[in-house]
Write a protein that holds these residues in place. Sequence first.
Motif, PDB file in Angstrom:
ATOM      1  N   LYS A 191      16.130  13.598   0.705  1.00  0.00           N
ATOM      2  CA  LYS A 191      15.063  12.631   1.001  1.00  0.00           C
ATOM      3  C   LYS A 191      15.571  11.472   1.837  1.00  0.00           C
ATOM      4  N   PHE A 192      16.905  11.353   1.921  1.00  0.00           N
ATOM      5  CA  PHE A 192      17.461  10.201   2.639  1.00  0.00           C
ATOM      6  C   PHE A 192      17.543  10.512   4.128  1.00  0.00           C
ATOM      7  N   ASN A 193      16.975   9.614   4.904  1.00  0.00           N
ATOM      8  CA  ASN A 193      17.027   9.776   6.348  1.00  0.00           C
ATOM      9  C   ASN A 193      17.689   8.510   6.923  1.00  0.00           C
ATOM     10  N   PRO A 194      18.889   8.656   7.521  1.00  0.00           N
ATOM     11  CA  PRO A 194      19.582   7.465   8.031  1.00  0.00           C
ATOM     12  C   PRO A 194      18.708   6.629   8.974  1.00  0.00           C
ATOM     13  N   ASP A 195      17.749   7.277   9.628  1.00  0.00           N
ATOM     14  CA  ASP A 195      16.861   6.527  10.531  1.00  0.00           C
ATOM     15  C   ASP A 195      15.976   5.528   9.773  1.00  0.00           C
ATOM     16  N   ASP A 196      15.785   5.781   8.470  1.00  0.00           N
ATOM     17  CA  ASP A 196      14.979   4.843   7.680  1.00  0.00           C
ATOM     18  C   ASP A 196      15.615   3.452   7.701  1.00  0.00           C
ATOM     19  N   LEU A 197      16.939   3.413   7.869  1.00  0.00           N
ATOM     20  CA  LEU A 197      17.629   2.108   7.883  1.00  0.00           C
ATOM     21  C   LEU A 197      17.272   1.320   9.139  1.00  0.00           C
ATOM     22  N   LYS A 198      17.028   2.046  10.224  1.00  0.00           N
ATOM     23  CA  LYS A 198      16.618   1.370  11.471  1.00  0.00           C
ATOM     24  C   LYS A 198      15.223   0.762  11.288  1.00  0.00           C
ATOM     25  N   GLU A 199      14.364   1.527  10.649  1.00  0.00           N
ATOM     26  CA  GLU A 199      12.993   1.023  10.429  1.00  0.00           C
ATOM     27  C   GLU A 199      13.023  -0.177   9.482  1.00  0.00           C
ATOM     28  N   ARG A 200      13.922  -0.106   8.507  1.00  0.00           N
ATOM     29  CA  ARG A 200      14.056  -1.198   7.524  1.00  0.00           C
ATOM     30  C   ARG A 200      14.363  -2.529   8.218  1.00  0.00           C
ATOM     31  N   LYS A 201      15.172  -2.446   9.284  1.00  0.00           N
ATOM     32  CA  LYS A 201      15.520  -3.672  10.016  1.00  0.00           C
ATOM     33  C   LYS A 201      14.289  -4.273  10.714  1.00  0.00           C
ATOM     34  N   LEU A 202      13.286  -3.437  10.895  1.00  0.00           N
ATOM     35  CA  LEU A 202      12.078  -3.907  11.591  1.00  0.00           C
ATOM     36  C   LEU A 202      10.974  -4.302  10.601  1.00  0.00           C
ATOM     37  N   TRP A 203      11.374  -4.533   9.364  1.00  0.00           N
ATOM     38  CA  TRP A 203      10.408  -4.798   8.277  1.00  0.00           C
ATOM     39  C   TRP A 203       9.368  -5.845   8.669  1.00  0.00           C
ATOM     40  N   LYS A 204       9.839  -6.974   9.208  1.00  0.00           N
ATOM     41  CA  LYS A 204       8.903  -8.071   9.542  1.00  0.00           C
ATOM     42  C   LYS A 204       7.859  -7.622  10.554  1.00  0.00           C
ATOM     43  N   ASN A 205       8.332  -6.878  11.548  1.00  0.00           N
ATOM     44  CA  ASN A 205       7.397  -6.399  12.575  1.00  0.00           C
ATOM     45  C   ASN A 205       6.368  -5.443  11.960  1.00  0.00           C
ATOM     46  N   TYR A 206       6.867  -4.604  11.031  1.00  0.00           N
ATOM     47  CA  TYR A 206       5.941  -3.686  10.369  1.00  0.00           C
ATOM     48  C   TYR A 206       4.915  -4.452   9.535  1.00  0.00           C
ATOM     49  N   MET A 207       5.380  -5.484   8.844  1.00  0.00           N
ATOM     50  CA  MET A 207       4.439  -6.254   8.006  1.00  0.00           C
ATOM     51  C   MET A 207       3.343  -6.876   8.881  1.00  0.00           C
ATOM     52  N   GLN A 208       3.764  -7.386  10.024  1.00  0.00           N
ATOM     53  CA  GLN A 208       2.796  -7.973  10.967  1.00  0.00           C
ATOM     54  C   GLN A 208       1.786  -6.911  11.419  1.00  0.00           C
ATOM     55  N   ALA A 209       2.328  -5.734  11.747  1.00  0.00           N
ATOM     56  CA  ALA A 209       1.449  -4.655  12.222  1.00  0.00           C
ATOM     57  C   ALA A 209       0.502  -4.201  11.101  1.00  0.00           C
ATOM     58  N   TYR A 210       1.018  -4.119   9.872  1.00  0.00           N
ATOM     59  CA  TYR A 210       0.170  -3.732   8.737  1.00  0.00           C
ATOM     60  C   TYR A 210      -0.907  -4.782   8.485  1.00  0.00           C
ATOM     61  N   GLU A 211      -0.497  -6.041   8.537  1.00  0.00           N
ATOM     62  CA  GLU A 211      -1.479  -7.109   8.277  1.00  0.00           C
ATOM     63  C   GLU A 211      -2.624  -7.035   9.285  1.00  0.00           C
ATOM     64  N   ASP A 212      -2.292  -6.857  10.541  1.00  0.00           N
ATOM     65  CA  ASP A 212      -3.343  -6.771  11.560  1.00  0.00           C
ATOM     66  C   ASP A 212      -4.211  -5.542  11.344  1.00  0.00           C
ATOM     67  N   ALA A 213      -3.545  -4.405  11.091  1.00  0.00           N
ATOM     68  CA  ALA A 213      -4.307  -3.157  10.935  1.00  0.00           C
ATOM     69  C   ALA A 213      -5.266  -3.269   9.754  1.00  0.00           C
ATOM     70  N   ILE A 214      -4.750  -3.750   8.624  1.00  0.00           N
ATOM     71  CA  ILE A 214      -5.590  -3.812   7.420  1.00  0.00           C
ATOM     72  C   ILE A 214      -6.709  -4.846   7.608  1.00  0.00           C
ATOM     73  N   SER A 215      -6.358  -6.004   8.172  1.00  0.00           N
ATOM     74  CA  SER A 215      -7.376  -7.057   8.359  1.00  0.00           C
ATOM     75  C   SER A 215      -8.481  -6.581   9.294  1.00  0.00           C
ATOM     76  N   ARG A 216      -8.115  -5.835  10.314  1.00  0.00           N
ATOM     77  CA  ARG A 216      -9.094  -5.491  11.343  1.00  0.00           C
ATOM     78  C   ARG A 216      -9.869  -4.206  11.070  1.00  0.00           C
ATOM     79  N   THR A 217      -9.431  -3.455  10.073  1.00  0.00           N
ATOM     80  CA  THR A 217     -10.106  -2.156   9.860  1.00  0.00           C
ATOM     81  C   THR A 217     -10.583  -1.956   8.423  1.00  0.00           C
ATOM     82  N   SER A 218     -10.609  -3.034   7.628  1.00  0.00           N
ATOM     83  CA  SER A 218     -11.196  -2.861   6.297  1.00  0.00           C
ATOM     84  C   SER A 218     -12.685  -3.131   6.441  1.00  0.00           C
TER      85      SER A 218
END
Length: 267
Positions: A191-218
């Motif tokens: 289940k471990f994918n070393p690439d997940d660590l790269k995505e983890r470093k982008l956590w803040k950007n993902y949170m921003q993207a999630y916030e926009d997506a959820i706010s704009r499409t609920s």
Amino acid sequence: MQRYLIKPGQKVNLAKIDTNDSSAFSGDKKSAKGELKKLNKKLEALQELLFAEHKQRVLIVLQAMDTGGKDGVIRHVFEGVNPQGVRVASFKVPTPIELDHDYLWRVHKHTPGRGEIVVFNRSHYEDVLVVRVHELVPETVWSKRYEHINQFERLLADEGTTILKFYLHIDLDEQKERLKARLDDASKHWKFNPDDLKERKLWKNYMQAYEDAISRTSTEYAPWYVVPANRKWYRNLIIASIMVATLEKLNMQYPKITFDPKKIVIE
Ligand code: ADP
């Protein structure tokens, strides 16, 4: 359960939503498992009714950061439900043919038919999440997609599909623990994918993207729920409860029979 619903137009601030919250359930983890079993039974019966009635369609969208628990939800919430009535569609990196089309092309064909529940394990939302974070298309392109998605979901809803969207909300520390657990247990190494660590470093950007997506499409017709998901038992309980409550409201009926069972003789 409405406490986790994002109302249309509501601006989401994920940092303000407690990933450890378990306040909607007063019992402990053990009693939660008992509750979940009861909900599993209800869901099993509701799915059978949905299938028998053959009128409505149900679409469940699951989105989360890596290790967020999408697979766990599918396993635990649908336990006992007839596998013939539920289909899981998992959306991975698009194939070259998929990339030759618009981003909804591959999605539409997996939407539920009458009497069916389909669970999207990732979804068209990746096209405003990973695609935005990695700038896979320019902003001029992804920024128009929120509107497309709202229109697409409206079409599905207008044609009789009930849509529920869940964001499984974990935090960075919890992800660290879950990634570590995958490294510590040989049976979880796959289940471990070393690439997940790269995505983890982008956590803040993902949170921003999630916030926009959820706010704009609920929307009224395709609401988002932000589910506190650090505690797996709580996450399962919340999602199962929302699903059961939503299906119960559909007021489904078994089809009318055209014969009198008392008059039928089987020789
Ligand atoms: P999962 O993490 O869902 O269990 P995988 O480990 O196979 O499954 O990950 C699927 C990957 O596909 C994720 O990294 C996700 O961001 C990516 N993906 C899904 N949809 C798209 C898309 N439209 N464009 C680019 N990448 C995508």
